[in-house]
Design an enzyme around this catalytic site. Sequence first.
Site, PDB file in Angstrom:
ATOM      1  N   HIS A  26       4.160   1.482  -8.081  1.00 47.04           N
ATOM      2  CA  HIS A  26       3.144   0.422  -7.976  1.00 47.04           C
ATOM      3  C   HIS A  26       2.234   0.442  -9.208  1.00 47.04           C
ATOM      4  O   HIS A  26       1.890  -0.596  -9.756  1.00 47.04           O
ATOM      5  CB  HIS A  26       2.265   0.634  -6.738  1.00 47.04           C
ATOM      6  CG  HIS A  26       2.992   0.540  -5.430  1.00 47.04           C
ATOM      7  ND1 HIS A  26       3.096   1.599  -4.565  1.00 47.04           N
ATOM      8  CD2 HIS A  26       3.632  -0.489  -4.829  1.00 47.04           C
ATOM      9  CE1 HIS A  26       3.761   1.227  -3.480  1.00 47.04           C
ATOM     10  NE2 HIS A  26       4.099  -0.037  -3.607  1.00 47.04           N
TER      11      HIS A  26
ATOM     12  N   GLY B  64       0.804  -1.223   0.000  1.00 46.19           N
ATOM     13  CA  GLY B  64       0.000   0.000   0.000  1.00 46.19           C
ATOM     14  C   GLY B  64       0.831   1.264   0.000  1.00 46.19           C
ATOM     15  O   GLY B  64       2.019   1.226  -0.322  1.00 46.19           O
TER      16      GLY B  64
ATOM     17  N   HIS C  69       2.123   4.462  -5.097  1.00 46.72           N
ATOM     18  CA  HIS C  69       2.723   5.552  -5.882  1.00 46.72           C
ATOM     19  C   HIS C  69       2.842   5.070  -7.320  1.00 46.72           C
ATOM     20  O   HIS C  69       2.420   3.946  -7.650  1.00 46.72           O
ATOM     21  CB  HIS C  69       4.076   5.945  -5.289  1.00 46.72           C
ATOM     22  CG  HIS C  69       4.986   4.784  -5.041  1.00 46.72           C
ATOM     23  ND1 HIS C  69       5.564   4.060  -6.069  1.00 46.72           N
ATOM     24  CD2 HIS C  69       5.399   4.189  -3.895  1.00 46.72           C
ATOM     25  CE1 HIS C  69       6.304   3.097  -5.559  1.00 46.72           C
ATOM     26  NE2 HIS C  69       6.216   3.138  -4.236  1.00 46.72           N
TER      27      HIS C  69
ATOM     28  N   GLN D 184      15.018  -8.837  -3.607  1.00 45.28           N
ATOM     29  CA  GLN D 184      13.713  -9.496  -3.411  1.00 45.28           C
ATOM     30  C   GLN D 184      13.296 -10.244  -4.679  1.00 45.28           C
ATOM     31  O   GLN D 184      12.834 -11.387  -4.627  1.00 45.28           O
ATOM     32  CB  GLN D 184      12.662  -8.446  -3.043  1.00 45.28           C
ATOM     33  CG  GLN D 184      11.245  -8.974  -3.042  1.00 45.28           C
ATOM     34  CD  GLN D 184      10.258  -7.963  -2.517  1.00 45.28           C
ATOM     35  OE1 GLN D 184      10.103  -7.815  -1.306  1.00 45.28           O
ATOM     36  NE2 GLN D 184       9.586  -7.255  -3.404  1.00 45.28           N
TER      37      GLN D 184
ATOM     38  N   GLY E 193       8.822  -5.263  -8.735  1.00 47.39           N
ATOM     39  CA  GLY E 193       9.675  -4.163  -9.177  1.00 47.39           C
ATOM     40  C   GLY E 193      11.147  -4.502  -9.070  1.00 47.39           C
ATOM     41  O   GLY E 193      11.588  -5.135  -8.112  1.00 47.39           O
TER      42      GLY E 193
HETATM   43  P1  AMP Z   1       5.967  -2.469  -1.677  1.00 45.24           P
HETATM   44  O1  AMP Z   1       4.577  -1.917  -1.552  1.00 45.24           O
HETATM   45  O2  AMP Z   1       7.034  -1.493  -1.335  1.00 45.24           O
HETATM   46  O3  AMP Z   1       6.120  -3.814  -1.014  1.00 45.24           O
HETATM   47  O4  AMP Z   1       6.171  -2.737  -3.231  1.00 45.24           O
HETATM   48  C1  AMP Z   1       5.285  -3.544  -3.962  1.00 45.24           C
HETATM   49  C2  AMP Z   1       5.899  -3.820  -5.304  1.00 45.24           C
HETATM   50  O5  AMP Z   1       6.118  -2.589  -5.986  1.00 45.24           O
HETATM   51  C3  AMP Z   1       7.272  -4.511  -5.215  1.00 45.24           C
HETATM   52  O6  AMP Z   1       7.363  -5.483  -6.231  1.00 45.24           O
HETATM   53  C4  AMP Z   1       8.229  -3.385  -5.443  1.00 45.24           C
HETATM   54  O7  AMP Z   1       9.458  -3.799  -5.990  1.00 45.24           O
HETATM   55  C5  AMP Z   1       7.457  -2.530  -6.438  1.00 45.24           C
HETATM   56  N1  AMP Z   1       7.955  -1.152  -6.433  1.00 45.24           N
HETATM   57  C6  AMP Z   1       8.142  -0.363  -5.352  1.00 45.24           C
HETATM   58  N2  AMP Z   1       8.669   0.819  -5.734  1.00 45.24           N
HETATM   59  C7  AMP Z   1       8.817   0.776  -7.082  1.00 45.24           C
HETATM   60  C8  AMP Z   1       9.309   1.685  -8.065  1.00 45.24           C
HETATM   61  N3  AMP Z   1       9.774   2.875  -7.728  1.00 45.24           N
HETATM   62  N4  AMP Z   1       9.321   1.292  -9.350  1.00 45.24           N
HETATM   63  C9  AMP Z   1       8.855   0.056  -9.699  1.00 45.24           C
HETATM   64  N5  AMP Z   1       8.377  -0.847  -8.830  1.00 45.24           N
HETATM   65  C10 AMP Z   1       8.365  -0.489  -7.529  1.00 45.24           C
END
Ligand code: AMP
Length: 281
Positions: free
Chosen positions: A37, A31, A34, A153, A147
């Site tokens: 996501h 969540g 941005h 990860q 991402g």
């Molecule tokens: P998180 O909510 O931080 O767990 O991220 C969820 C997914 O979004 C993960 O696969 C992250 O790698 C991806 N993600 C987070 N930030 C970015 C970004 N700036 N660009 C691309 N993917 C992202």
Amino acid sequence: MQVIEKISDIQAVLSGHWNNKTSIGFVPTMGALHNGHLSLIKNAGKENDLVVCSIFVNPVQFNNKEDFKSYPRDIQSDLNILEKVKCDIVFHPSAEEMYPGPVDGRFDFGDLDKVMEGAHRPGHFNGVAIVVSKLFDIVKPARAYFGLKDFQQLVIIYRLVKDHNIPVEIVPCTTVREEDGLAMSSRNKLLGKTERRHAVLLYKSLKMAKVQSGYLPVAQLKKMIEESFRHDKVMKLEYFEIVDMLTLKPIKLWSESKQVVACIAAYAGNIRLIDNLVIFS
Ligand code: AMP
């Protein structure tokens, strides 16, 4: 868009789709959404019949209670954002729903989680693997979108699905950045003005590493980056590593590997940020 909180409810909705052979694209998130996501969700929308996004701040992957408590949460704003893109189902379970009993499960990633994030956040990737494998089991997607921003990860998720024969295609997605180069992150919301200004040092260091990689030996390059952080009053470097993209083993000589990525973690004030950049591949 359907918002579902219970595992049995989402499984009831999805079971029709599993039987129809509808392709499900899945985007797991914590969540505070941005544009990073959203790029994953857009990719999922292009390549699948149905898009499922999960929003769950997974307590099991936080090795620091304060970090878990202060992690940004804004479900209403997230739902408003998701209404505007192709997202068919939002899965937003509670911690009790995901973990009704004691949480167990030990995953073996060999050396992949012994470095960088794994070394500095003990248990983090085990917690990630617990929640991701559980979510895969609940949603049974054809494809799941991750991402490149969280490079280690991603490598560990590839290993997880391979080792456990999980029938899902992992789709890596490009890192989305702010105008000055700072990688978008939910944690950026926690940055004060000064920290936000200084936070660009992560990306600057990665760019500098890429440019200098043709000229400087690995050790000297690392020293140079460490030195630039010592001169910054707001930023504190946790690690800067140059590693093989597949094994994540730090390299000492450029000739040791054909595909190399630089990874960095640093604090902007109290906020921990990570980023990475492919040096060559
Ligand atoms: P998180 O909510 O931080 O767990 O991220 C969820 C997914 O979004 C993960 O696969 C992250 O790698 C991806 N993600 C987070 N930030 C970015 C970004 N700036 N660009 C691309 N993917 C992202």
